[in-house]
Design an enzyme around this catalytic site. Sequence first.
Site, PDB file in Angstrom:
ATOM      1  CB  CYS A 248      -0.928  -0.012   1.211  1.00  0.00           C
ATOM      2  SG  CYS A 248      -1.892  -1.532   1.381  1.00  0.00           S
ATOM      3  CB  ALA A 249       3.528   2.182  -2.416  1.00  0.00           C
ATOM      4  CB  CYS A 370      -1.297   5.628  11.293  1.00  0.00           C
ATOM      5  SG  CYS A 370      -2.412   5.980   9.923  1.00  0.00           S
TER       6      CYS A 370
END
Length: 419
Positions: A248-249, A370
Site C-alpha cells: 500500500c505504497a 496508524c
Amino acid sequence: MSGDHSPSITYRPSLVQGVVQVLASVFAHHKPADKAIESLFRRNKRWGKRDRAFVAERSYNLVRWWNYVERLSGDDGDLRNPGTLLRRWAAYEIWRHGADPTDFLQQFFAEGGFEIPEPGAWRSQWIRLELTPWEEVAFPEWLHQRLLDEYGNETQAVLASLNDSAPVCLRVNTLKANRDQVRHALQQDGIEAEAVLNLPNALVLQERANVFRTEAFKQGWLEVQDLASQRVGLLLDPRPGERVADVCAGAGGKTLHLAMLMENRGTLLALDVVHWKLKELRRRAKRAGVGNYQAKLVQSTKDFKRLQRSFDAVLLDTPCSGTGTIRRNPDKKWSLSESGIERLGRLQAEILETYAPLVKPRGRMVYATCSLLQAENQERLNAFLAEHPEFELDSDPLLRRPDLHGEDGFYAQRLVRKH
C-alpha cells in the site's frame, strides 16, 4: 474555560475570508483540511509567511475544537452560512485568546448582516454551560466512547495529545547526505533541528517551518516523515539485494525509506490502487535519487499469482481509520464513522489474504496501521494468524502513542513465514 492571551491579534479581511473558506470546505463540502489549505494558498500566492501561518494555525485549531466551539457559540446553523462559521470563530477567539472579536472580524459580521456577538454576554453564559465529556475534549461521542473502552484511565491523556499540534519530523536521505550535513544546511536557512535518540536518520524541528522551500529538500537530502512511521521501515529490515514489496505504497513515504535502507540495491515493488499517488511517488523518488523501485498500479489481484512466495520482505501499511494521526489531521475525527471503520476492517483482512502469499519461506512481513484501535491492530492480526499457521510472530508489537512517545499513534508487527 480559558486559553492563551494574545490581545494584539489583528484580522486582515483576506485572511478572515481565507479561514472561513477553509472551514466551509471541510465542514460543508467534506474536503480534508490540508487539501483545503493547500488549495487556498495556491489561490493566494502573494500571502507571506506570517499570513500563511495565521490562516493554517487558526483553521487547524478551529477544526480541532469544532463541536466545543459550536456549543460555546450557541449556533448549530447551516455550515454553508458564513455567519455560522464566523460565530464559532469568534467564540474560539474569546475562549482561547481572551480577545474580543474586534477589527475586521466584527467588520465581517456587520457587512454580512450577521449578529455581532457580545463577549461579556457569552462569557457569562459559558459559566452556566454544561458540556458533555466528549464535547469538553472536542471528539464525537461514539469515538470518545470507543477510546474510553480501550484506554480506560489513560483516555484523557490520549485525547489531550491528539488535540495538540504535531512536531515537524524529518528523515535524512542517506543516499545523498548524512544527518550533520542536513542539520547544517537547514541552519543556513534559519531552521534549527534536533537529532533523535535511537533513530539515526531522524530530525525534529525546534519550531515549525516550511522545509519544502529549503535547498536541502530540493536536493533530495530529506523527507518529511513522522518518527513512528520511520520505525515501521526499520522493523521490516529490508536489506541490500533483496526482493521487497511495499503493498500500500501511496505517495511513497515508506517506499523511499525502504529503498534507502536497501542502499538502492535489489528490487523494490511499490503497489497502490490510486494512479495519482504512484505518480507522486515517482516524482519524489527522482528527487531522492531512488532507482531500485518499480511502481505498479493494482488493477487486478490476479496479477500477483505469479509473484507468490518470491519476496524476502513485504510491507502491508494498510488503509485504516488514522486515529493515531488526528493531531496532524484533526478533520479525520469528524469524517470517521463506525461503519467506515468496519469497512476498513474488511479491507485490511482482504489485503492480508491477498498479499501475504507474496512472502517466500523464511521471508518477513510487517503489518502496520496508524490506528489506536485494537480492532484494526492486534485483533486483526490475531484473526489472520488463526487462519494462517504458516506465519508466526517475529517481533514484539511496535506500539507508539502521542501521549507516551510524542509520536503519531502507530501499530506494527513483524511476522515470518515458516514454510
